[in-house]
Design a protein around this motif. Sequence first.
Motif, mmCIF file in Angstrom:
data_model
loop_
_atom_site.group_PDB
_atom_site.id
_atom_site.type_symbol
_atom_site.label_atom_id
_atom_site.label_comp_id
_atom_site.label_asym_id
_atom_site.label_seq_id
_atom_site.Cartn_x
_atom_site.Cartn_y
_atom_site.Cartn_z
ATOM 1 N N THR A 161 -8.017 4.871 -1.719
ATOM 2 C CA THR A 161 -7.871 4.722 -3.015
ATOM 3 C C THR A 161 -8.729 5.775 -4.026
ATOM 4 N N SER A 163 -9.463 5.907 -7.698
ATOM 5 C CA SER A 163 -9.267 5.067 -8.856
ATOM 6 C C SER A 163 -10.499 4.923 -9.856
ATOM 7 N N GLN A 164 -10.467 4.733 -11.006
ATOM 8 C CA GLN A 164 -11.483 4.208 -11.774
ATOM 9 C C GLN A 164 -11.637 2.825 -11.992
ATOM 10 N N GLU A 175 -8.724 -1.586 -13.162
ATOM 11 C CA GLU A 175 -8.476 -0.474 -12.497
ATOM 12 C C GLU A 175 -7.387 0.244 -12.894
ATOM 13 N N LEU A 176 -7.840 1.499 -12.820
ATOM 14 C CA LEU A 176 -6.270 2.470 -12.854
ATOM 15 C C LEU A 176 -6.645 3.736 -11.924
ATOM 16 N N GLY A 177 -5.496 4.217 -11.476
ATOM 17 C CA GLY A 177 -5.729 5.164 -10.258
ATOM 18 C C GLY A 177 -4.518 4.968 -9.276
ATOM 19 N N ALA A 179 -4.331 3.327 -6.076
ATOM 20 C CA ALA A 179 -5.123 2.325 -5.306
ATOM 21 C C ALA A 179 -4.329 1.734 -4.244
ATOM 22 N N PHE A 184 0.694 5.614 -9.397
ATOM 23 C CA PHE A 184 -0.363 5.390 -10.330
ATOM 24 C C PHE A 184 -0.280 4.035 -10.809
ATOM 25 N N GLN A 185 -1.256 3.190 -10.834
ATOM 26 C CA GLN A 185 -1.319 1.720 -11.377
ATOM 27 C C GLN A 185 -2.277 1.547 -12.177
ATOM 28 N N SER A 197 -1.100 -6.465 -10.958
ATOM 29 C CA SER A 197 -1.057 -5.316 -11.477
ATOM 30 C C SER A 197 -0.001 -5.218 -12.778
#
Length: 325
Positions: A161, A163-164, A175-177, A179, A184-185, A197
């Motif tokens: 992972t 992510s931020q 959470e975004l990034g 994962a 990209f999620q 999601s």
Amino acid sequence: MDHTPNLQLDYLLPNQAQRYVTVNENTRRLDSLIQLAVLSASMGTQPTSPAEGDRYILPVGASGMSWDGFASGSVVSFNDGVWIGHAPAPGWLAYVVDAEDILVFEAGQWGPPRRMGINGAPDMANRLAVHSDAALFSYDSGTPGAGNVQLKLNKESVGHTASQVFQTAFSGRAELGLAGSDDFQIKVSPDGSEWASGMCVSSASGFVGVGTMAPSVRLDVNGTIRSASPAGEPHLTNADSDTILAPGESIDILDFSGLIFVVNMTTGGLAQYICGGGMTETVASVTSLPGALSFASSPNRYVFTNTTGATSAFRFLLLRARDAA
């Protein structure tokens, strides 16, 4: 004890002869180690013409007539025409001039600082801790390509992972990034444990999925779509996907002017209705009417009723031309 425990400075002894020798040696040692800045920590060969006061950290395999006698990691200084070696202790810091870097000695070797806290305490999981109301990352005007700035998050492999995570009271909420994959999620959570999601962008195709993790078209939506628009402007609504209605049971639909498509997902019946001004007209139907659509002045809605005589699942698609308001 004949010397100090940290810098190994020699004490003056009672009735010692030539005390200035000891004092001068201690002064040289202080001059070598206080405010420690070495010219290099990667120089592998002893320089032939060092300047007075030059200092180095010896890398593994360093060689030379004098350097051969010092252990790797030693701080060596050139004083009064000779090289002097100093064994570092845990916690020593040194600025390396040629690398423009800061090294710390710990666990028997020199390396970059492993943890740093700015107004906060770091730990082994969060090696950089910053407690601040804001943080600024800006471009460097002194380097080629000035004007650009990037924040890079690099993971080891696809299954890891990068992510931020956005938290409330140190509990994850969004959470975004990347994962657990290279897609990209954007995910959200009400409690930091259960995650949903909201959007996925396929790394292979660039397709965007909403409600699906495997988008197969440019925009792949699994579930209800509603595009709200100001009164008087067209918009499309896919409302109440697969609504289950028992025989004779009804559902209210907004009062508007436009088209309503109704599909009976159980029997396959499909109908298209045109609505407006409190009136409705069946435009077309396929196989059989899925039900009946009428207008009810109270609660001022179009009402769809299951008239098939059996419990069925219905799906509605609304193409709004103008709000009744």
